[in-house]
Design a protein around this motif. Structure first.
Motif, PDB file in Angstrom:
ATOM      1  N   PHE A   1      46.401  46.031  39.034  1.00 37.74           N
ATOM      2  CA  PHE A   1      47.090  44.802  38.655  1.00 37.74           C
ATOM      3  C   PHE A   1      46.740  44.332  37.243  1.00 37.74           C
ATOM      4  O   PHE A   1      47.241  43.302  36.781  1.00 37.74           O
ATOM      5  CB  PHE A   1      46.778  43.684  39.651  1.00 37.74           C
ATOM      6  CG  PHE A   1      47.446  43.861  40.984  1.00 37.74           C
ATOM      7  CD1 PHE A   1      48.798  43.613  41.138  1.00 37.74           C
ATOM      8  CD2 PHE A   1      46.727  44.299  42.082  1.00 37.74           C
ATOM      9  CE1 PHE A   1      49.424  43.785  42.357  1.00 37.74           C
ATOM     10  CE2 PHE A   1      47.339  44.478  43.322  1.00 37.74           C
ATOM     11  CZ  PHE A   1      48.698  44.223  43.454  1.00 37.74           C
ATOM     12  N   GLY A   2      45.870  45.079  36.558  1.00 41.57           N
ATOM     13  CA  GLY A   2      45.529  44.729  35.189  1.00 41.57           C
ATOM     14  C   GLY A   2      44.736  43.447  35.057  1.00 41.57           C
ATOM     15  O   GLY A   2      44.939  42.676  34.112  1.00 41.57           O
ATOM     16  N   VAL A   3      43.842  43.188  35.999  1.00 48.32           N
ATOM     17  CA  VAL A   3      42.991  41.998  35.945  1.00 48.32           C
ATOM     18  C   VAL A   3      41.532  42.411  35.893  1.00 48.32           C
ATOM     19  O   VAL A   3      41.167  43.545  36.220  1.00 48.32           O
ATOM     20  CB  VAL A   3      43.229  41.071  37.169  1.00 48.32           C
ATOM     21  CG1 VAL A   3      44.683  40.641  37.232  1.00 48.32           C
ATOM     22  CG2 VAL A   3      42.829  41.762  38.455  1.00 48.32           C
ATOM     23  N   SER A   4      40.688  41.487  35.492  1.00 42.64           N
ATOM     24  CA  SER A   4      39.264  41.750  35.423  1.00 42.64           C
ATOM     25  C   SER A   4      38.652  41.772  36.821  1.00 42.64           C
ATOM     26  O   SER A   4      38.968  40.927  37.659  1.00 42.64           O
ATOM     27  CB  SER A   4      38.581  40.670  34.567  1.00 42.64           C
ATOM     28  OG  SER A   4      37.189  40.647  34.769  1.00 42.64           O
ATOM     29  N   GLN A   5      37.768  42.729  37.049  1.00 44.00           N
ATOM     30  CA  GLN A   5      37.096  42.820  38.342  1.00 44.00           C
ATOM     31  C   GLN A   5      36.250  41.578  38.595  1.00 44.00           C
ATOM     32  O   GLN A   5      36.218  41.058  39.716  1.00 44.00           O
ATOM     33  CB  GLN A   5      36.226  44.073  38.402  1.00 44.00           C
ATOM     34  CG  GLN A   5      35.497  44.255  39.734  1.00 44.00           C
ATOM     35  CD  GLN A   5      34.740  45.572  39.806  1.00 44.00           C
ATOM     36  OE1 GLN A   5      35.048  46.514  39.067  1.00 44.00           O
ATOM     37  NE2 GLN A   5      33.747  45.648  40.668  1.00 44.00           N
ATOM     38  N   ASN A   6      35.591  41.081  37.550  1.00 44.44           N
ATOM     39  CA  ASN A   6      34.752  39.887  37.707  1.00 44.44           C
ATOM     40  C   ASN A   6      35.594  38.660  38.066  1.00 44.44           C
ATOM     41  O   ASN A   6      35.184  37.838  38.893  1.00 44.44           O
ATOM     42  CB  ASN A   6      33.968  39.624  36.419  1.00 44.44           C
ATOM     43  CG  ASN A   6      32.901  40.675  36.175  1.00 44.44           C
ATOM     44  OD1 ASN A   6      32.393  41.292  37.113  1.00 44.44           O
ATOM     45  ND2 ASN A   6      32.551  40.894  34.911  1.00 44.44           N
ATOM     46  N   VAL A   7      36.772  38.534  37.442  1.00 45.01           N
ATOM     47  CA  VAL A   7      37.670  37.415  37.761  1.00 45.01           C
ATOM     48  C   VAL A   7      38.141  37.517  39.203  1.00 45.01           C
ATOM     49  O   VAL A   7      38.174  36.528  39.939  1.00 45.01           O
ATOM     50  CB  VAL A   7      38.876  37.393  36.796  1.00 45.01           C
ATOM     51  CG1 VAL A   7      39.950  36.434  37.295  1.00 45.01           C
ATOM     52  CG2 VAL A   7      38.430  36.999  35.402  1.00 45.01           C
ATOM     53  N   LEU A   8      38.485  38.725  39.636  1.00 44.34           N
ATOM     54  CA  LEU A   8      38.954  38.933  41.005  1.00 44.34           C
ATOM     55  C   LEU A   8      37.886  38.546  42.019  1.00 44.34           C
ATOM     56  O   LEU A   8      38.178  37.906  43.043  1.00 44.34           O
ATOM     57  CB  LEU A   8      39.351  40.402  41.180  1.00 44.34           C
ATOM     58  CG  LEU A   8      40.292  40.753  42.337  1.00 44.34           C
ATOM     59  CD1 LEU A   8      41.602  39.999  42.222  1.00 44.34           C
ATOM     60  CD2 LEU A   8      40.539  42.250  42.378  1.00 44.34           C
ATOM     61  N   LEU A   9      36.653  38.911  41.749  1.00 42.13           N
ATOM     62  CA  LEU A   9      35.549  38.561  42.646  1.00 42.13           C
ATOM     63  C   LEU A   9      35.313  37.055  42.658  1.00 42.13           C
ATOM     64  O   LEU A   9      35.114  36.452  43.712  1.00 42.13           O
ATOM     65  CB  LEU A   9      34.270  39.289  42.207  1.00 42.13           C
ATOM     66  CG  LEU A   9      34.241  40.807  42.381  1.00 42.13           C
ATOM     67  CD1 LEU A   9      33.008  41.396  41.703  1.00 42.13           C
ATOM     68  CD2 LEU A   9      34.244  41.191  43.863  1.00 42.13           C
ATOM     69  N   ARG A  10      35.345  36.450  41.462  1.00 46.52           N
ATOM     70  CA  ARG A  10      35.015  35.035  41.355  1.00 46.52           C
ATOM     71  C   ARG A  10      36.013  34.143  42.068  1.00 46.52           C
ATOM     72  O   ARG A  10      35.627  33.257  42.843  1.00 46.52           O
ATOM     73  CB  ARG A  10      34.925  34.640  39.875  1.00 46.52           C
ATOM     74  CG  ARG A  10      34.442  33.208  39.668  1.00 46.52           C
ATOM     75  CD  ARG A  10      34.319  32.846  38.205  1.00 46.52           C
ATOM     76  NE  ARG A  10      35.615  32.548  37.601  1.00 46.52           N
ATOM     77  CZ  ARG A  10      36.142  33.226  36.598  1.00 46.52           C
ATOM     78  NH1 ARG A  10      35.508  34.276  36.097  1.00 46.52           N
ATOM     79  NH2 ARG A  10      37.315  32.874  36.094  1.00 46.52           N
ATOM     80  N   ILE A  11      37.321  34.338  41.825  1.00 41.67           N
ATOM     81  CA  ILE A  11      38.296  33.411  42.404  1.00 41.67           C
ATOM     82  C   ILE A  11      38.478  33.634  43.904  1.00 41.67           C
ATOM     83  O   ILE A  11      39.017  32.766  44.591  1.00 41.67           O
ATOM     84  CB  ILE A  11      39.655  33.497  41.684  1.00 41.67           C
ATOM     85  CG1 ILE A  11      40.331  34.838  41.928  1.00 41.67           C
ATOM     86  CG2 ILE A  11      39.500  33.226  40.205  1.00 41.67           C
ATOM     87  CD1 ILE A  11      41.736  34.900  41.362  1.00 41.67           C
TER      88      ILE A  11
END
Length: 378
Positions: free
Chosen positions: A201-211
């Protein structure tokens, strides 16, 4: 002593046993099982409503018309645009089982969570249970507890056929790290990892984990519903426009201004690119132009380019803005465009250049004249 054999099971006893097993099976199938779906965080106050997406996976072959009915979508063109299909696509187009379809959801924030606003509405059929509705019909994107709460049902096992149920699908309107995004509900398939989902999906792994409140990537479970923030294109739409909350991710488009304008997201510039549609099913679209230039078109001059951009609409007008990219003085801006003394750096330079060059040329002519005169005298 000879051991006595057990008497054969009578037909009546066998029927009683089968009846008991069928009752137990019915109870197990009807009893709500735990689900992994959780509500999405939605705390924004600036944009309490927005458009979100659901990555729905039909278990059986279906059509876009059937999905429009299931999710109570007002216009089937909204479904087509979310999936980057032509507005002229037939509603009876077949959708294979197991494929992913993006379902547009009107989202509303309340008490820190986001749920679909007023839709979809499901009419209970004979034999339905809340858990089977949540899992089998709506793909596990909602839990039976959420359906019961949204519809003030005290006993999930007691619902009547014909009852209309609001299905609260998960969504969010929150910006991510200050950027506007389109929140996409993704159903985690077996064998998926956080890194593979983030990459696809072209997103950051850290952002995905955080939200999603996941501390360890290993905690990801099959059947879990993830909030995936899709990057949305920036635009020139005015805050006073009726579609000022328009957010469009890549690989999709939107029909706006009462179907008079089609806007898509450029994956290279990440700017909203809009053009007039000539009115899909509507022959009374207002003009969508900057002077003689239609929105989405550009004019090229010696001083750069000017592009007519979509800036929103109201009840009877379409707003536009002329964006100038100047190559003469290295500045960009919006204004009247080529030919205007206030904004045209190219014409200003020509005037200044001529003012500087004219005295120099006159001096040169005078010197040459006096040189020739001196030669004649000598």
């Amino acid at each position: 002593m000879k051991q006595m054999e057990s008497p054969p099971l009578s037909l009546l006893s066998l029927l009683s046993l089968l009846s008991l097993l069928s009752v137990l099976l019915a109870i197990l199938l009807h009893f709500p099982l735990p689900s992994t779906a959780i509500p999405f965080t939605c705390n924004t106050s600036k944009t309490p409503t927005c458009q979100s997406l659901i990555g729905y996976i039909p278990t059986n072959k279906t059509t876009y018309s059937s999905l429009k009915f299931l999710f109570t979508i007002k216009s089937i063109r909204t479904l087509f645009s979310a999936n980057n299909l032509s507005p002229s696509t037939r509603s009876s187009t077949s959708i294979p089982a197991g494929s992913t379809v993006r379902i547009p959801i009107s989202c509303s924030c309340s008490a820190g969570s986001g749920y679909s606003s007023g839709r979809p509405i499901y009419v209970v059929k004979a034999g339905d249970g809340l858990d089977s509705i949540a899992r089998n019909i709506f793909g596990g994107f909602v839990t039976y507890q959420e359906i019961a709460k949204a519809n003030n049902i005290s006993d999930p096992n007691l619902i009547e056929a014909g009852k209309r149920l609001l299905i609260p699908m998960p969504c969010s309107c929150d910006p991510v790290d200050g950027d506007s995004v389109v929140h996409y509900a993704h159903f985690v398939a077996a064998g998926s990892t956080v890194s593979s989902i983030a990459e696809s999906f072209g997103v950051s792994q850290n952002v995905l984990l955080r939200i999603n409140g996941i501390k360890d990537p290993k905690d990801l479970q099959a059947g879990q519903v993830l909030d995936v923030p899709l990057r949305a294109c920036s635009s020139s739409i005015s805050n006073s426009s009726l579609d000022h909350n328009l957010r469009i991710p890549n690989s999709s488009y939107a029909l706006t201004a009462k179907n008079c304008v089609l806007c898509s997201c450029s994956s290279t510039t990440w700017q909203l690119e809009c053009r007039p549609t000539q009115g899909i099913g509507n022959n009374s679209c207002p003009a969508a132009k900057c002077g003689s230039l239609f929105i989405g078109n550009s004019s090229v001059s010696a001083c750069g380019t000017s592009t007519c951009s979509y800036a929103g609409y109201n009840a009877g007008s379409i707003f536009t803005s002329l964006n100038n990219h100047s190559t003469c003085n290295g500045t960009n801006g919006s204004g009247p465009g080529p030919g205007s003394p206030e904004k045209n750096g190219c014409s200003s330079r020509l005037r200044v250049g001529w003012m500087i060059q004219t005295p120099v040329m006159l001096l040169f002519v005078v010197l040459v004249f006096f040189g020739l005169l001196c030669n004649e005298i000598s």
